[in-house]
Scaffold this motif. Structure first.
Motif, PDB file in Angstrom:
ATOM      1  N   UNK A   8     -49.059  -6.084  29.179  1.00 33.55           N
ATOM      2  CA  UNK A   8     -47.954  -6.037  30.345  1.00 33.55           C
ATOM      3  C   UNK A   8     -46.297  -6.490  28.831  1.00 33.55           C
ATOM      4  N   UNK A   9     -46.419  -6.994  28.428  1.00 32.48           N
ATOM      5  CA  UNK A   9     -45.661  -7.078  27.704  1.00 32.48           C
ATOM      6  C   UNK A   9     -44.481  -5.835  27.911  1.00 32.48           C
ATOM      7  N   UNK A  10     -43.148  -6.468  27.685  1.00 32.77           N
ATOM      8  CA  UNK A  10     -42.710  -5.290  27.169  1.00 32.77           C
ATOM      9  C   UNK A  10     -40.988  -5.675  27.358  1.00 32.77           C
ATOM     10  N   UNK A  11     -40.204  -4.540  26.616  1.00 42.05           N
ATOM     11  CA  UNK A  11     -38.433  -5.202  26.874  1.00 42.05           C
ATOM     12  C   UNK A  11     -37.483  -5.099  28.615  1.00 42.05           C
ATOM     13  N   UNK A 107     -67.024 -27.115  26.799  1.00 41.86           N
ATOM     14  CA  UNK A 107     -65.685 -25.725  26.213  1.00 41.86           C
ATOM     15  C   UNK A 107     -65.276 -25.995  25.136  1.00 41.86           C
ATOM     16  N   UNK A 108     -65.124 -24.743  24.486  1.00 39.55           N
ATOM     17  CA  UNK A 108     -64.248 -24.278  23.912  1.00 39.55           C
ATOM     18  C   UNK A 108     -63.092 -23.399  24.193  1.00 39.55           C
ATOM     19  N   UNK A 109     -62.018 -23.822  23.418  1.00 37.20           N
ATOM     20  CA  UNK A 109     -60.328 -23.295  23.348  1.00 37.20           C
ATOM     21  C   UNK A 109     -60.443 -21.844  23.178  1.00 37.20           C
ATOM     22  N   UNK A 110     -59.934 -21.114  23.727  1.00 34.30           N
ATOM     23  CA  UNK A 110     -59.778 -20.017  23.043  1.00 34.30           C
ATOM     24  C   UNK A 110     -57.693 -19.196  22.956  1.00 34.30           C
ATOM     25  N   UNK A 111     -57.928 -18.302  22.577  1.00 34.32           N
ATOM     26  CA  UNK A 111     -56.153 -17.741  22.309  1.00 34.32           C
ATOM     27  C   UNK A 111     -56.436 -16.501  22.122  1.00 34.32           C
ATOM     28  N   UNK A 112     -55.923 -16.017  23.143  1.00 37.27           N
ATOM     29  CA  UNK A 112     -55.382 -14.372  22.838  1.00 37.27           C
ATOM     30  C   UNK A 112     -54.228 -13.857  21.997  1.00 37.27           C
ATOM     31  N   UNK A 113     -54.419 -12.465  21.271  1.00 35.71           N
ATOM     32  CA  UNK A 113     -53.567 -12.590  20.340  1.00 35.71           C
ATOM     33  C   UNK A 113     -51.635 -12.501  20.380  1.00 35.71           C
ATOM     34  N   UNK A 114     -51.780 -12.460  21.579  1.00 36.86           N
ATOM     35  CA  UNK A 114     -50.053 -12.648  21.986  1.00 36.86           C
ATOM     36  C   UNK A 114     -49.627 -11.108  22.615  1.00 36.86           C
ATOM     37  N   UNK A 115     -48.733 -10.823  23.570  1.00 30.13           N
ATOM     38  CA  UNK A 115     -48.066  -9.999  23.665  1.00 30.13           C
ATOM     39  C   UNK A 115     -46.664 -10.155  23.800  1.00 30.13           C
ATOM     40  N   UNK A 116     -45.550  -9.405  23.375  1.00 27.85           N
ATOM     41  CA  UNK A 116     -44.162  -9.934  23.222  1.00 27.85           C
ATOM     42  C   UNK A 116     -43.122  -9.450  24.064  1.00 27.85           C
TER      43      UNK A 116
END
Length: 121
Positions: A8-11, A107-116
């Motif tokens: 969903x990221x974008x300009x 519980x283990x903590x997870x991260x996504x790779x990100x969206x700009x």
């Protein structure tokens, strides 16, 4: 193995809106807290919004009233609706989740790779 995938990221122009999504997949037996963080160039990663499994939300003053976090527990998905965007909201946005480990109460903590997200005219 658990994966978080943002989209969903974008300009977008200042004053505009975007909606981010983050779907968790893999061996998921339950998810506790979920959240969004962001990191602008040259700055530390910072909290944008969090939401508990029961729907309690938290925002820093910088986004309060403009951003709304929500989640669909059936889909293991968290959303971030961003309105009235400003150039200073430009950053990579990361999804975060506390995922229950199989056959445990841990519980283990997870991260996504990100969206700009880029806010610019």
């Amino acid at each position: 193995q658990v994966q978080l995938v943002e989209s969903g990221g974008g300009l977008v122009q200042p004053g505009g809106s975007l909606r981010l999504s983050c779907a968790a997949s893999g061996s998921i037996f339950g998810i506790n807290g979920m959240g969004w963080y962001r990191q602008a160039p040259g700055k530390q990663r910072e909290l944008v919004a969090t939401i508990t499994s029961g729907g309690v939300t938290n925002y820093p003053d910088s986004v309060k009233g403009r951003f709304t976090i929500s989640r669909d527990n059936a889909k293991n998905t968290v959303y971030l609706q961003m309105n009235s965007l400003k150039p200073e909201d430009t950053a990579v946005y990361y999804c975060n989740a506390d995922v229950l480990q199989p056959f445990t109460t841990m519980f283990m903590n997870y991260w996504g790779k990100g969206t700009l997200v880029t806010v610019s005219s």
